[in-house]
Design a protein around this motif. Structure first.
Motif, PDB file in Angstrom:
ATOM      1  N   ILE A   1      10.400   2.567   2.776  1.00  0.00           N
ATOM      2  CA  ILE A   1      10.549   1.151   3.129  1.00  0.00           C
ATOM      3  C   ILE A   1      10.401   0.957   4.632  1.00  0.00           C
ATOM      4  N   GLU A   2      10.986   1.868   5.401  1.00  0.00           N
ATOM      5  CA  GLU A   2      10.887   1.783   6.865  1.00  0.00           C
ATOM      6  C   GLU A   2       9.438   1.928   7.327  1.00  0.00           C
ATOM      7  N   ASN A   3       8.691   2.848   6.713  1.00  0.00           N
ATOM      8  CA  ASN A   3       7.273   3.028   7.069  1.00  0.00           C
ATOM      9  C   ASN A   3       6.478   1.754   6.818  1.00  0.00           C
ATOM     10  N   ASP A   4       6.756   1.108   5.683  1.00  0.00           N
ATOM     11  CA  ASP A   4       6.054  -0.136   5.342  1.00  0.00           C
ATOM     12  C   ASP A   4       6.417  -1.242   6.332  1.00  0.00           C
ATOM     13  N   PHE A   5       7.699  -1.313   6.697  1.00  0.00           N
ATOM     14  CA  PHE A   5       8.153  -2.333   7.648  1.00  0.00           C
ATOM     15  C   PHE A   5       7.503  -2.130   9.017  1.00  0.00           C
ATOM     16  N   ASN A   6       7.474  -0.899   9.486  1.00  0.00           N
ATOM     17  CA  ASN A   6       6.882  -0.604  10.801  1.00  0.00           C
ATOM     18  C   ASN A   6       5.392  -0.959  10.838  1.00  0.00           C
TER      19      ASN A   6
ATOM     20  N   VAL B   1      19.266  -1.893   3.616  1.00  0.00           N
ATOM     21  CA  VAL B   1      18.117  -1.283   4.302  1.00  0.00           C
ATOM     22  C   VAL B   1      17.377  -2.329   5.118  1.00  0.00           C
ATOM     23  N   ALA B   2      17.154  -3.501   4.503  1.00  0.00           N
ATOM     24  CA  ALA B   2      16.427  -4.576   5.190  1.00  0.00           C
ATOM     25  C   ALA B   2      17.206  -5.099   6.398  1.00  0.00           C
ATOM     26  N   GLN B   3      18.529  -5.197   6.256  1.00  0.00           N
ATOM     27  CA  GLN B   3      19.360  -5.668   7.372  1.00  0.00           C
ATOM     28  C   GLN B   3      19.279  -4.720   8.557  1.00  0.00           C
ATOM     29  N   ARG B   4      19.211  -3.438   8.267  1.00  0.00           N
ATOM     30  CA  ARG B   4      19.132  -2.451   9.345  1.00  0.00           C
ATOM     31  C   ARG B   4      17.774  -2.515  10.046  1.00  0.00           C
ATOM     32  N   LEU B   5      16.713  -2.777   9.267  1.00  0.00           N
ATOM     33  CA  LEU B   5      15.362  -2.761   9.833  1.00  0.00           C
ATOM     34  C   LEU B   5      14.987  -4.071  10.525  1.00  0.00           C
ATOM     35  N   ARG B   6      15.470  -5.177   9.986  1.00  0.00           N
ATOM     36  CA  ARG B   6      14.990  -6.489  10.423  1.00  0.00           C
ATOM     37  C   ARG B   6      15.268  -6.749  11.897  1.00  0.00           C
TER      38      ARG B   6
ATOM     39  N   LYS C   1     -12.339   6.098  -2.492  1.00  0.00           N
ATOM     40  CA  LYS C   1     -11.810   6.780  -1.303  1.00  0.00           C
ATOM     41  C   LYS C   1     -10.873   5.863  -0.513  1.00  0.00           C
ATOM     42  N   LYS C   2     -11.242   4.589  -0.455  1.00  0.00           N
ATOM     43  CA  LYS C   2     -10.414   3.618   0.272  1.00  0.00           C
ATOM     44  C   LYS C   2      -9.056   3.456  -0.413  1.00  0.00           C
ATOM     45  N   THR C   3      -9.077   3.354  -1.746  1.00  0.00           N
ATOM     46  CA  THR C   3      -7.839   3.206  -2.513  1.00  0.00           C
ATOM     47  C   THR C   3      -7.001   4.481  -2.438  1.00  0.00           C
ATOM     48  N   GLN C   4      -7.684   5.620  -2.486  1.00  0.00           N
ATOM     49  CA  GLN C   4      -7.001   6.909  -2.403  1.00  0.00           C
ATOM     50  C   GLN C   4      -6.252   7.048  -1.083  1.00  0.00           C
ATOM     51  N   LYS C   5      -6.910   6.675   0.014  1.00  0.00           N
ATOM     52  CA  LYS C   5      -6.281   6.763   1.336  1.00  0.00           C
ATOM     53  C   LYS C   5      -5.090   5.804   1.435  1.00  0.00           C
ATOM     54  N   TYR C   6      -5.254   4.610   0.846  1.00  0.00           N
ATOM     55  CA  TYR C   6      -4.175   3.622   0.883  1.00  0.00           C
ATOM     56  C   TYR C   6      -2.945   4.144   0.122  1.00  0.00           C
ATOM     57  N   LEU C   7      -3.175   4.714  -1.066  1.00  0.00           N
ATOM     58  CA  LEU C   7      -2.056   5.229  -1.859  1.00  0.00           C
ATOM     59  C   LEU C   7      -1.399   6.432  -1.196  1.00  0.00           C
ATOM     60  N   GLU C   8      -2.168   7.256  -0.502  1.00  0.00           N
ATOM     61  CA  GLU C   8      -1.602   8.407   0.214  1.00  0.00           C
ATOM     62  C   GLU C   8      -0.603   7.947   1.266  1.00  0.00           C
ATOM     63  N   ASP C   9      -0.866   6.793   1.854  1.00  0.00           N
ATOM     64  CA  ASP C   9       0.007   6.270   2.912  1.00  0.00           C
ATOM     65  C   ASP C   9       1.253   5.579   2.355  1.00  0.00           C
ATOM     66  N   VAL C  10       1.063   4.794   1.260  1.00  0.00           N
ATOM     67  CA  VAL C  10       2.167   3.933   0.816  1.00  0.00           C
ATOM     68  C   VAL C  10       2.846   4.384  -0.475  1.00  0.00           C
ATOM     69  N   SER C  11       2.106   5.058  -1.360  1.00  0.00           N
ATOM     70  CA  SER C  11       2.707   5.441  -2.635  1.00  0.00           C
ATOM     71  C   SER C  11       2.020   6.673  -3.226  1.00  0.00           C
ATOM     72  N   PRO C  12       2.268   7.859  -2.644  1.00  0.00           N
ATOM     73  CA  PRO C  12       1.610   9.092  -3.110  1.00  0.00           C
ATOM     74  C   PRO C  12       1.894   9.424  -4.574  1.00  0.00           C
ATOM     75  N   SER C  13       3.006   8.942  -5.096  1.00  0.00           N
ATOM     76  CA  SER C  13       3.368   9.257  -6.484  1.00  0.00           C
ATOM     77  C   SER C  13       2.402   8.645  -7.496  1.00  0.00           C
ATOM     78  N   LEU C  14       1.635   7.656  -7.070  1.00  0.00           N
ATOM     79  CA  LEU C  14       0.702   6.980  -7.990  1.00  0.00           C
ATOM     80  C   LEU C  14      -0.717   7.534  -7.899  1.00  0.00           C
ATOM     81  N   LEU C  15      -0.932   8.534  -7.059  1.00  0.00           N
ATOM     82  CA  LEU C  15      -2.277   9.080  -6.862  1.00  0.00           C
ATOM     83  C   LEU C  15      -2.879   9.669  -8.139  1.00  0.00           C
TER      84      LEU C  15
END
Length: 511
Positions: A186-191, A161-166, A244-258
C-alpha cells in the motif's frame, strides 16, 4: 464465478472482452486514432460562466469546450460563501450554486465523460489519480474505504495505514483490491501516486493553459488496473507489446497475479477461438434472443433507449400470467447484461410483457435490480408501472458500443429506412413541374442508381412516358452507381450542366 479477460490488438483498434462464467458481459473498444479522454487532467482556461445554466465552459485544448456543471465544482475556493461565518453552500439538486469563476481564469479539471454527438467532454474540479490499490484525491482531507470491503477489522487496519501515509491537503480512497494487501504494498502504491501528483503540479507550473498535464492509462492498461481482481482466473493477450507492458505493471503492483497472465500464440484470431467475435457481431443487431425462444428488441434513439420484450417462439405450458412472469424474469437478466455489453446509457425504458398481479411485477423489478448490482456504472431504477413499463437511468462514461463500431449511414442518416421507389418517382415528377414552369429545355438526362434506372425504364416504362408527355420534355435515363438509392440527378442535354440543385436554390429563394 469464473471471470476471464481477453485483450486483442489489431492494426486499427484494441478490444477488451470480459467473460463471467463463460458468458461475455463487457466489451471495450479503443481506436488508435481516437484515444480516450476520461481520466485525463487538464490545466484549462474558463471561457464562459453561465449561472442560468449552472455551468461553465472550459477551454482544455480540445476542438469543443469542456462542460463544467457547478455541481462538479468541489474546490471550496471556487464556491461563494453564503454567510459571514464562512460556511459554504451545500450542493443539492435544487440549490442555485454561486461560484467564483472568471473568464480566462486557469483551473485544474479532469474529464469524467467522453465528448459525444457534438457535445464537448464533461469535466470536474475534483481531481482523482487512480492507482492499483489507492486513489489519490488532491485538495481533500478525507480517507475513504471501498464499501465492498466488509470485514470491520480489515477496514480498521486499512484506515490506520492510510492515516499514517496521508499527507496534508491530500485525500485517499482505499480500493477493493487493497483488501489483504501488506502495508508495504500500500505504501509503494501511495508513494507512486504522490510522485505522479508532484509531476503534474510541476508540469502545470511550466505550461500555459490550455494544456494536458496528466494522461490516464490506455484502455487495456486501465482495465487491468481496475478489473484485475483476485476473482479473475485468466487474462489472455494476443499482443507481445501489451503483454510485456502488463507483465511489467503487475511485477510492480501485484506480483501474485503474474501467473494468471497468458500470451496467446495460436494462428487463429483470439476472439474467434473463444467465440467472442460472433457475440460482438450480434451486438450490432437490434434483436437479442433468449434461451426460452423469447427475444428483446433494443432500439437506441438520440433521446433514450427503448427495450421491448417479446414472447417470440416461446410456447409455455402454464397459464398466461405464469408464462409472462417466466419470460420477464429471463428478460430482466438479459437486459442487465445487454446494457453492460452495449454500454447503453441515459434514460432507458423497458416494455415488459403485461402482468396482472403486482407481486409478479415486483419479482421482475427485484430481479433486474439484483442483476444490475454487477454493473460498475451507476443506475437508478423505478418500479414497473401497471402498463408493464420500467424506467431507469444508467451512467454514461463512454460512447455506446454501437457508436464505437459504426457510423451513421449517409443514405438513411440514421433512420434505418430510405424512401420507396414510388416516392422517388413522385419527387422526380414534382421536380420536373417546377423546372418546366421556369425553363424551356426540351431534353434532359436523368441519372439514377442502376436499380432505380431499371425500375423506371422497365416495369414503370409507362410512368416514364407519362412524365415526358405531361412536362413536354424528353428524358434519357442514365445509370450512375455513385448515386444513393434515394437520389436523382438532372443534367441539361445540350451542355451537360447539372441543374438538380439549381432548382432547389430557386425554390429556397422563392420561399
Amino acid at each position: 464465478m469464473k471471470k476471464e479477460i481477453f485483450i486483442n490488438e489489431s492494426m486499427g483498434e484494441t478490444r477488451i472482452a470480459i467473460q463471467e462464467d463463460g458468458q461475455i458481459v463487457e466489451v471495450y473498444i479503443e481506436r488508435q486514432d481516437k484515444q480516450r479522454m476520461v481520466g485525463n487532467i487538464y490545466k484549462g482556461k474558463v471561457e464562459n460562466v453561465l449561472p442560468g445554466m449552472q455551468a461553465a465552459f472550459v477551454d482544455i485544448g480540445y476542438e469543443l469546450n469542456a462542460f463544467l456543471p457547478f455541481s462538479e465544482i468541489a474546490n471550496p475556493d471556487y464556491i461563494i460563501e453564503d454567510d459571514s461565518e464562512g460556511h459554504h453552500k451545500k450542493k443539492g439538486k435544487t440549490d442555485n450554486i454561486e461560484v467564483d469563476l472568471q473568464t480566462n481564469q486557469e483551473i485544474f479539471v479532469q474529464v469524467i465523460k467522453e465528448p459525444f454527438a457534438g457535445k464537448g467532454p464533461r469535466v470536474t474540479t475534483e481531481v482523482a489519480i487512480p492507482g492499483r490499490l489507492l486513489v489519490l484525491v488532491p485538495y481533500e482531507n478525507y480517507i475513504g474505504i471501498s464499501k465492498k470491503i466488509w470485514d470491520k477489522f480489515e477496514r480498521r487496519r486499512l484506515k490506520k495505514v492510510a492515516q499514517r501515509l496521508r499527507v496534508q491537503n491530500v485525500g485517499v480512497i482505499i480500493r477493493t483490491v487493497a483488501e489483504g494487501k501488506s502495508e508495504q504494498h500500500i505504501e509503494n502504491d501511495f508513494n507512486q501516486l504522490i510522485d505522479n501528483w508532484n509531476k503534474i503540479e510541476n508540469k502545470a507550473d511550466h505550461e500555459s493553459a490550455p494544456a494536458l498535464v496528466y494522461e490516464d492509462l490506455e484502455t487495456a492498461s486501465s482495465v487491468v488496473r481496475d478489473l484485475l481482481t483476485p476473482d479473475v482466473e485468466k487474462i489472455i493477450i494476443d499482443s507481445k507489446r501489451l503483454f510485456k507492458k502488463t507483465q511489467k505493471y503487475l511485477e510492480d503492483v501485484s506480483p501474485s497475479l503474474l501467473d494468471r497472465l497468458e500470451l496467446y500464440k495460436l494462428k487463429s484470431p483470439l476472439f474467434e477461438s473463444f467465440g467472442i467475435e460472433s457475440e460482438i457481431e450480434k451486438l450490432m443487431r437490434p434483436k437479442a434472443w433468449l434461451k426460452s425462444g423469447a427475444y428483446l428488441i433494443i432500439e437506441k434513439t438520440e433521446a433514450m433507449v427503448v427495450v421491448d420484450v417479446n414472447s417470440g417462439r416461446f410456447v409455455g405450458k402454464k397459464l398466461h400470467e405464469e408464462n409472462s412472469l417466466k419470460i420477464n424474469l429471463e428478460a430482466a437478466r438479459e437486459v442487465a447484461r445487454q446494457l453492460r455489453l452495449r454500454d447503453l446509457s441515459g434514460l432507458i425504458v423497458i416494455d415488459f410483457i403485461d402482468m396482472k398481479f403486482e407481486e409478479n411485477r415486483k419479482k421482475v423489478y427485484h430481479e433486474l435490480r439484483r442483476e444490475l448490482k454487477r454493473d460498475r456504472a451507476k443506475v437508478a431504477v423505478a418500479p414497473i408501472t401497471e402498463f408493464g413499463l420500467l424506467e431507469m437511468t444508467r451512467q454514461r462514461i463512454r460512447v455506446s458500443l454501437l457508436d464505437s463500431m459504426s457510423e451513421e449511414c449517409p443514405t438513411c442518416h440514421g433512420s434505418g429506412r430510405i424512401i420507396s421507389q414510388e416516392t422517388l418517382v413522385t419527387r422526380i415528377d414534382h421536380w420536373l413541374r417546377r423546372y418546366k414552369s421556369r425553363h424551356r429545355s426540351l431534353r434532359l438526362q436523368l441519372e439514377l442508381h442502376p436499380q432505380n434506372a431499371e425500375y423506371l425504364s422497365g416495369e414503370k416504362k409507362h410512368v416514364l412516358r407519362g412524365l415526358m408527355w405531361q412536362n413536354f420534355v424528353h428524358l434519357k435515363i442514365i445509370e450512375n452507381i455513385e448515386l444513393a438509392q434515394d437520389e436523382f440527378r438532372f443534367l441539361r442535354t445540350k451542355d451537360g450542366k447539372d441543374v438538380t440543385d439549381e432548382m432547389s436554390l430557386e425554390k429556397d429563394k422563392a420561399n
